[in-house]
Design a protein around this motif. Structure first.
Motif, PDB file in Angstrom:
ATOM      1  N   SER A 237       0.791  -1.234   0.000  1.00 56.62           N
ATOM      2  CA  SER A 237       0.000   0.000   0.000  1.00 56.62           C
ATOM      3  C   SER A 237       0.817   1.276   0.000  1.00 56.62           C
ATOM      4  O   SER A 237       0.336   2.321  -0.438  1.00 56.62           O
ATOM      5  N   ASP A 238       2.063   1.247   0.476  1.00 56.26           N
ATOM      6  CA  ASP A 238       2.843   2.485   0.489  1.00 56.26           C
ATOM      7  C   ASP A 238       3.786   2.616  -0.706  1.00 56.26           C
ATOM      8  O   ASP A 238       4.664   3.479  -0.721  1.00 56.26           O
ATOM      9  N   ASP A 239       3.611   1.787  -1.741  1.00 51.21           N
ATOM     10  CA  ASP A 239       4.403   1.939  -2.959  1.00 51.21           C
ATOM     11  C   ASP A 239       3.990   3.207  -3.697  1.00 51.21           C
ATOM     12  O   ASP A 239       2.845   3.642  -3.608  1.00 51.21           O
ATOM     13  N   SER A 240       4.941   3.780  -4.434  1.00 55.02           N
ATOM     14  CA  SER A 240       4.715   5.088  -5.046  1.00 55.02           C
ATOM     15  C   SER A 240       5.255   5.131  -6.479  1.00 55.02           C
ATOM     16  O   SER A 240       5.905   4.201  -6.946  1.00 55.02           O
ATOM     17  N   GLN A 241       5.029   6.273  -7.137  1.00 52.07           N
ATOM     18  CA  GLN A 241       5.584   6.516  -8.475  1.00 52.07           C
ATOM     19  C   GLN A 241       7.111   6.446  -8.438  1.00 52.07           C
ATOM     20  O   GLN A 241       7.730   5.980  -9.386  1.00 52.07           O
ATOM     21  N   GLU A 242       7.695   6.903  -7.368  1.00 53.15           N
ATOM     22  CA  GLU A 242       9.155   6.835  -7.226  1.00 53.15           C
ATOM     23  C   GLU A 242       9.622   5.385  -7.247  1.00 53.15           C
ATOM     24  O   GLU A 242      10.616   5.055  -7.901  1.00 53.15           O
ATOM     25  N   ASP A 243       8.889   4.500  -6.562  1.00 56.75           N
ATOM     26  CA  ASP A 243       9.228   3.076  -6.567  1.00 56.75           C
ATOM     27  C   ASP A 243       9.105   2.501  -7.974  1.00 56.75           C
ATOM     28  O   ASP A 243       9.946   1.703  -8.406  1.00 56.75           O
ATOM     29  N   ILE A 244       8.059   2.894  -8.685  1.00 58.36           N
ATOM     30  CA  ILE A 244       7.831   2.416 -10.051  1.00 58.36           C
ATOM     31  C   ILE A 244       9.002   2.798 -10.947  1.00 58.36           C
ATOM     32  O   ILE A 244       9.559   1.955 -11.649  1.00 58.36           O
ATOM     33  N   LYS A 245       9.387   4.059 -10.920  1.00 64.49           N
ATOM     34  CA  LYS A 245      10.477   4.530 -11.777  1.00 64.49           C
ATOM     35  C   LYS A 245      11.800   3.863 -11.422  1.00 64.49           C
ATOM     36  O   LYS A 245      12.555   3.447 -12.295  1.00 64.49           O
ATOM     37  N   TRP A 246      12.081   3.768 -10.129  1.00 67.08           N
ATOM     38  CA  TRP A 246      13.335   3.169  -9.687  1.00 67.08           C
ATOM     39  C   TRP A 246      13.408   1.701 -10.094  1.00 67.08           C
ATOM     40  O   TRP A 246      14.410   1.252 -10.648  1.00 67.08           O
ATOM     41  N   LEU A 247      12.337   0.947  -9.837  1.00 62.38           N
ATOM     42  CA  LEU A 247      12.328  -0.482 -10.131  1.00 62.38           C
ATOM     43  C   LEU A 247      12.387  -0.752 -11.636  1.00 62.38           C
ATOM     44  O   LEU A 247      13.130  -1.620 -12.092  1.00 62.38           O
ATOM     45  N   SER A 248      11.642   0.003 -12.411  1.00 60.63           N
ATOM     46  CA  SER A 248      11.658  -0.172 -13.862  1.00 60.63           C
ATOM     47  C   SER A 248      13.053   0.095 -14.424  1.00 60.63           C
ATOM     48  O   SER A 248      13.558  -0.669 -15.258  1.00 60.63           O
ATOM     49  N   ASN A 249      13.680   1.157 -13.965  1.00 58.78           N
ATOM     50  CA  ASN A 249      15.040   1.482 -14.409  1.00 58.78           C
ATOM     51  C   ASN A 249      16.020   0.382 -14.003  1.00 58.78           C
ATOM     52  O   ASN A 249      16.874  -0.031 -14.799  1.00 58.78           O
ATOM     53  N   LYS A 250      15.892  -0.095 -12.786  1.00 64.89           N
ATOM     54  CA  LYS A 250      16.788  -1.144 -12.285  1.00 64.89           C
ATOM     55  C   LYS A 250      16.633  -2.414 -13.120  1.00 64.89           C
ATOM     56  O   LYS A 250      17.630  -3.020 -13.545  1.00 64.89           O
ATOM     57  N   ILE A 251      15.396  -2.819 -13.396  1.00 63.58           N
ATOM     58  CA  ILE A 251      15.152  -4.038 -14.167  1.00 63.58           C
ATOM     59  C   ILE A 251      15.648  -3.875 -15.598  1.00 63.58           C
ATOM     60  O   ILE A 251      16.280  -4.782 -16.146  1.00 63.58           O
ATOM     61  N   SER A 252      15.377  -2.754 -16.217  1.00 62.68           N
ATOM     62  CA  SER A 252      15.794  -2.513 -17.605  1.00 62.68           C
ATOM     63  C   SER A 252      17.302  -2.582 -17.775  1.00 62.68           C
ATOM     64  O   SER A 252      17.798  -3.020 -18.813  1.00 62.68           O
ATOM     65  N   ASN A 253      18.028  -2.126 -16.774  1.00 63.32           N
ATOM     66  CA  ASN A 253      19.484  -2.032 -16.862  1.00 63.32           C
ATOM     67  C   ASN A 253      20.238  -3.113 -16.095  1.00 63.32           C
ATOM     68  O   ASN A 253      21.469  -3.095 -16.069  1.00 63.32           O
ATOM     69  N   LEU A 254      19.519  -4.047 -15.487  1.00 64.74           N
ATOM     70  CA  LEU A 254      20.128  -5.127 -14.727  1.00 64.74           C
ATOM     71  C   LEU A 254      20.942  -6.013 -15.676  1.00 64.74           C
ATOM     72  O   LEU A 254      20.413  -6.563 -16.638  1.00 64.74           O
ATOM     73  N   ARG A 255      22.225  -6.136 -15.397  1.00 58.96           N
ATOM     74  CA  ARG A 255      23.128  -6.866 -16.302  1.00 58.96           C
ATOM     75  C   ARG A 255      23.117  -8.353 -15.965  1.00 58.96           C
ATOM     76  O   ARG A 255      23.983  -8.847 -15.245  1.00 58.96           O
ATOM     77  N   ILE A 256      22.121  -9.059 -16.518  1.00 57.76           N
ATOM     78  CA  ILE A 256      21.956 -10.490 -16.231  1.00 57.76           C
ATOM     79  C   ILE A 256      22.029 -11.359 -17.491  1.00 57.76           C
ATOM     80  O   ILE A 256      21.779 -12.560 -17.431  1.00 57.76           O
ATOM     81  N   PHE A 257      22.387 -10.743 -18.618  1.00 60.15           N
ATOM     82  CA  PHE A 257      22.530 -11.484 -19.873  1.00 60.15           C
ATOM     83  C   PHE A 257      24.005 -11.560 -20.239  1.00 60.15           C
ATOM     84  O   PHE A 257      24.762 -10.625 -19.975  1.00 60.15           O
ATOM     85  N   SER A 258      24.384 -12.656 -20.850  1.00 62.82           N
ATOM     86  CA  SER A 258      25.797 -12.884 -21.183  1.00 62.82           C
ATOM     87  C   SER A 258      26.258 -11.990 -22.328  1.00 62.82           C
ATOM     88  O   SER A 258      25.528 -11.779 -23.295  1.00 62.82           O
ATOM     89  N   ASP A 259      27.486 -11.495 -22.189  1.00 63.21           N
ATOM     90  CA  ASP A 259      28.118 -10.765 -23.282  1.00 63.21           C
ATOM     91  C   ASP A 259      28.847 -11.759 -24.179  1.00 63.21           C
ATOM     92  O   ASP A 259      28.689 -12.978 -24.017  1.00 63.21           O
ATOM     93  N   ASN A 260      29.648 -11.279 -25.113  1.00 58.73           N
ATOM     94  CA  ASN A 260      30.363 -12.156 -26.051  1.00 58.73           C
ATOM     95  C   ASN A 260      31.369 -13.071 -25.368  1.00 58.73           C
ATOM     96  O   ASN A 260      31.769 -14.086 -25.928  1.00 58.73           O
ATOM     97  N   ASP A 261      31.784 -12.710 -24.144  1.00 59.90           N
ATOM     98  CA  ASP A 261      32.735 -13.528 -23.402  1.00 59.90           C
ATOM     99  C   ASP A 261      32.046 -14.487 -22.433  1.00 59.90           C
ATOM    100  O   ASP A 261      32.708 -15.148 -21.630  1.00 59.90           O
ATOM    101  N   GLY A 262      30.715 -14.525 -22.465  1.00 63.06           N
ATOM    102  CA  GLY A 262      29.969 -15.419 -21.583  1.00 63.06           C
ATOM    103  C   GLY A 262      29.810 -14.903 -20.167  1.00 63.06           C
ATOM    104  O   GLY A 262      29.456 -15.654 -19.265  1.00 63.06           O
ATOM    105  N   VAL A 263      30.068 -13.620 -19.966  1.00 62.02           N
ATOM    106  CA  VAL A 263      29.955 -12.999 -18.645  1.00 62.02           C
ATOM    107  C   VAL A 263      28.630 -12.239 -18.571  1.00 62.02           C
ATOM    108  O   VAL A 263      28.253 -11.546 -19.523  1.00 62.02           O
TER     109      VAL A 263
END
Length: 150
Positions: A35-61
C-alpha cells in the motif's frame, strides 16, 4: 514493490485455456505491490530491471542488460510475494495492496517499463487465475525490493 526477475529462454501466461502472453528470450517479472508503494518506486524499479546486467556478453559474462539485448518481458502481478509466514502455517497477505490501489500501480509499472525498454511489455491479467510457464535460463533469478534501495 517486490519483484522476482527470471531470465528466460521462453515464458507464457495462460488464462482459462487461452494464451494471453508469450515471449522467447527475455525476462519474466513477478510483481508484488504494497500500500505504500509510489511513483518513485515504479520509476526506480523499472530502471533497475531494464538495466540489470543479467545477460551474457560475447565472453559469456553476465554483463549485458535487457535493454541492450532488446529482449522481451512479461510482467505478472503476484500479491503472494508479500506473504507473511511468521504465525502458523497459513500465509497472511495483509501487507499486499488491495486491488483498488494495486491495479493502477501495476499498470503504471508496466507503462514505465515499456518506456524504459522502448517496446511493448506483455502481461498477465491482474487478479486472474493464471498459469505461468517458463524456461529459466541459467537459472538466473533475482529478487528486488524497493524498500531496500537505500
Amino acid at each position: 514493490m517486490k519483484a522476482v526477475i527470471q531470465r528466460v529462454l521462453k515464458a507464457s501466461v495462460t488464462i482459462g485455456g487461452q494464451k494471453v502472453a508469450n515471449i522467447n528470450s527475455g525476462i519474466l517479472v513477478l510483481l508484488g505491490i504494497v500500500s505504500d508503494d509510489s511513483q518513485e518506486d515504479i520509476k526506480w524499479l523499472s530502471n533497475k530491471i531494464s538495466n540489470l546486467r543479467i545477460f551474457s556478453d560475447n565472453d559469456g559474462v553476465m554483463n549485458t542488460s535487457l535493454l541492450q539485448t532488446q529482449g522481451d518481458a512479461i510482467v505478472v502481478s503476484q500479491f503472494t510475494l508479500h506473504a507473511s509466514t511468521k504465525k502458523g502455517n497459513r500465509p497472511s497477505y495483509i501487507h499486499a495492496a488491495k486491488p483498488d490501489l494495486a491495479i493502477p500501480l501495476y499498470e503504471a509499472f508496466v507503462q514505465q517499463l515499456e518506456i524504459d525498454l522502448s517496446k511493448k511489455v506483455q502481461t498477465g491479467q491482474f487478479g486472474a487465475d493464471m498459469k505461468v510457464e517458463m524456461l529459466n535460463d541459467g537459472p538466473v533469478t533475482i529478487i528486488i525490493d524497493t524498500k531496500d534501495k537505500a
